[in-house]
Design an enzyme around this catalytic site. Sequence first.
Site, PDB file in Angstrom:
ATOM      1  N   GLY A  83    -114.967  29.442  37.315  1.00 34.72           N
ATOM      2  CA  GLY A  83    -115.666  30.661  37.711  1.00 34.72           C
ATOM      3  C   GLY A  83    -116.790  31.043  36.763  1.00 34.72           C
ATOM      4  O   GLY A  83    -117.407  32.092  36.910  1.00 34.72           O
ATOM      5  N   LEU A  84    -117.060  30.189  35.775  1.00 37.67           N
ATOM      6  CA  LEU A  84    -118.085  30.527  34.779  1.00 37.67           C
ATOM      7  C   LEU A  84    -119.383  29.759  34.983  1.00 37.67           C
ATOM      8  O   LEU A  84    -120.241  29.716  34.104  1.00 37.67           O
ATOM      9  CB  LEU A  84    -117.546  30.288  33.366  1.00 37.67           C
ATOM     10  CG  LEU A  84    -116.274  31.071  33.034  1.00 37.67           C
ATOM     11  CD1 LEU A  84    -115.836  30.794  31.613  1.00 37.67           C
ATOM     12  CD2 LEU A  84    -116.486  32.564  33.239  1.00 37.67           C
ATOM     13  N   GLY A  85    -119.501  29.137  36.130  1.00 41.72           N
ATOM     14  CA  GLY A  85    -120.761  28.477  36.459  1.00 41.72           C
ATOM     15  C   GLY A  85    -120.980  27.172  35.727  1.00 41.72           C
ATOM     16  O   GLY A  85    -122.102  26.834  35.368  1.00 41.72           O
ATOM     17  N   SER A  86    -119.905  26.418  35.510  1.00 43.42           N
ATOM     18  CA  SER A  86    -120.075  25.159  34.784  1.00 43.42           C
ATOM     19  C   SER A  86    -120.971  24.195  35.567  1.00 43.42           C
ATOM     20  O   SER A  86    -121.833  23.532  34.977  1.00 43.42           O
ATOM     21  CB  SER A  86    -118.731  24.511  34.477  1.00 43.42           C
ATOM     22  OG  SER A  86    -118.021  24.286  35.665  1.00 43.42           O
ATOM     23  N   SER A  87    -120.826  24.161  36.889  1.00 44.36           N
ATOM     24  CA  SER A  87    -121.681  23.229  37.649  1.00 44.36           C
ATOM     25  C   SER A  87    -123.126  23.717  37.652  1.00 44.36           C
ATOM     26  O   SER A  87    -124.058  22.906  37.534  1.00 44.36           O
ATOM     27  CB  SER A  87    -121.161  23.021  39.068  1.00 44.36           C
ATOM     28  OG  SER A  87    -121.007  24.241  39.725  1.00 44.36           O
ATOM     29  N   ASP A 129    -125.760  31.927  40.556  1.00 48.13           N
ATOM     30  CA  ASP A 129    -125.323  31.170  39.367  1.00 48.13           C
ATOM     31  C   ASP A 129    -126.499  30.442  38.711  1.00 48.13           C
ATOM     32  O   ASP A 129    -126.725  30.556  37.503  1.00 48.13           O
ATOM     33  CB  ASP A 129    -124.262  30.118  39.760  1.00 48.13           C
ATOM     34  CG  ASP A 129    -122.940  30.747  40.194  1.00 48.13           C
ATOM     35  OD1 ASP A 129    -122.908  31.961  40.421  1.00 48.13           O
ATOM     36  OD2 ASP A 129    -121.946  30.000  40.311  1.00 48.13           O
TER      37      ASP A 129
HETATM   38  C1  MEV Z   1    -119.773  31.785  42.587  1.00 48.49           C
HETATM   39  O1  MEV Z   1    -119.991  31.867  41.188  1.00 48.49           O
HETATM   40  C2  MEV Z   1    -120.396  32.952  43.286  1.00 48.49           C
HETATM   41  C3  MEV Z   1    -120.189  33.011  44.786  1.00 48.49           C
HETATM   42  O2  MEV Z   1    -120.734  34.255  45.228  1.00 48.49           O
HETATM   43  C4  MEV Z   1    -120.848  31.852  45.500  1.00 48.49           C
HETATM   44  C5  MEV Z   1    -122.366  31.925  45.471  1.00 48.49           C
HETATM   45  O3  MEV Z   1    -122.937  33.002  45.303  1.00 48.49           O
HETATM   46  O4  MEV Z   1    -122.983  30.864  45.648  1.00 48.49           O
HETATM   47  C6  MEV Z   1    -118.712  33.012  45.148  1.00 48.49           C
END
Ligand code: MEV
Length: 307
Positions: A83-87, A129
Site C-alpha cells: 500500500g506504499l506505492g512500491s510499484s 501514486d
Molecule cells: C492505490 O495506491 C490507490 C488506489 O486508489 C488505486 C489508484 O488510484 O490507482 C486504490
Amino acid sequence: MISRTPAKAILFGEHAVVYGEPAIAMAIDLYSHVEVSKSEEFLVDGSPPEPRYHSYIIKAYEMSGLKEKVNIKIRSHLSASSGLGSSASVTVGTISTLFALKGEWSKTEIAKTSFDVEYAVQGRASPVDTSTVTAGGFVIVSRESYGKPIWEIEKNGIKWYVSSLKNLNQEFIIANSGVRGSTGNLVQKVYNFVSKNSFGMDIIREIGKISMESIKYLEERNLEKIGELMNRNNKLLTILGVGHEKTSKIIDSVKDFSYGAKITGAGGGGSVIILPKNEEKVKEILERSKIKYYLVRPDLNGVVLIN
Ligand code: MEV
C-alpha cells in the site's frame, strides 16, 4: 545513472480517486533506487526479466522509447503490495533513469509515462501514486484544478489535475499488516461493489468530500480534525470492502493513543497510516503485537537523479 524515488502514503481518497474524486497523498522518506547501465541485452538485475515479477519494469522499458539495451538494477526496501506505492516508486525510478539516458528528463513527462505504465499493467487506476512519488511533498489529485496544477493527466476522457499542497511537517507511523493486497483486484472489487449497490457511488462521493474538507485542516495543522477525518475515511473504505481483519485490529489497538488511523492505499491488508498522539505508546503497542512499522516524514523532493 541512478534515480532515487520516494514511496507514498495516501491520506485521503484512495479508490474514490479512480472515479474522479479528489485524493490527498504525500511522498514519504522510504526510497527505491534504480540504476541503469548499457548492456548487450535487456536485463533486470543482471538476468533476463521475468514477466511475472518484472511487469512494471518491462512495460516501463517498452514505453520509455529507449532504443539501447540496458541492465536495470533495482534496490527497494519496500514490500510489494504493502500500500506504499512500491510499484509506482520503481516505475517512476525506472522511467526517470531511462529518460535521463535519453537526455529528456522532465517530471511532467515522467509522471505521465509512469501513469501509462501503471495503467497498462494494472488496468483501472488513477495517477495518484505515480504523480505523488514523482512530485514529492503533499499532493492533491482531482478532476477540478486546485490552485495552479503542477501537471494534468488525461486518460480515456478523464482528466486529473495534480497540484501541490502545503507541507504538513509531521511524523506519521505506518504499520504493515503483513497481508498482501493486490491493487488491481481491490480496484476491481470496489468497481463490482459500486456497480451492484445503488449507494456505492454515494460512498465514493462522501470520501471525496472528506478529501476536500481535509485541505483546510492540513493547512491549519489541526491534528484533531485531520485524525477525525482519517477515521471517517477508514469507515467508508471498510464499507467499500477493502478492509481486512488484520488492519482493523491494528487501527483499533492504537486508537487511544492516536488522532486517527486508516488503511492507506488499496487495502485488503497492506498498511495502516497512523497520526500518533503519543508516539511512544503507539510504537510500544505495535512492538508488543510484533507488527512491523515505519516512522515516516514527508519527502519533499520526489524523484531525483543522484548520479
Ligand atoms: C492505490 O495506491 C490507490 C488506489 O486508489 C488505486 C489508484 O488510484 O490507482 C486504490
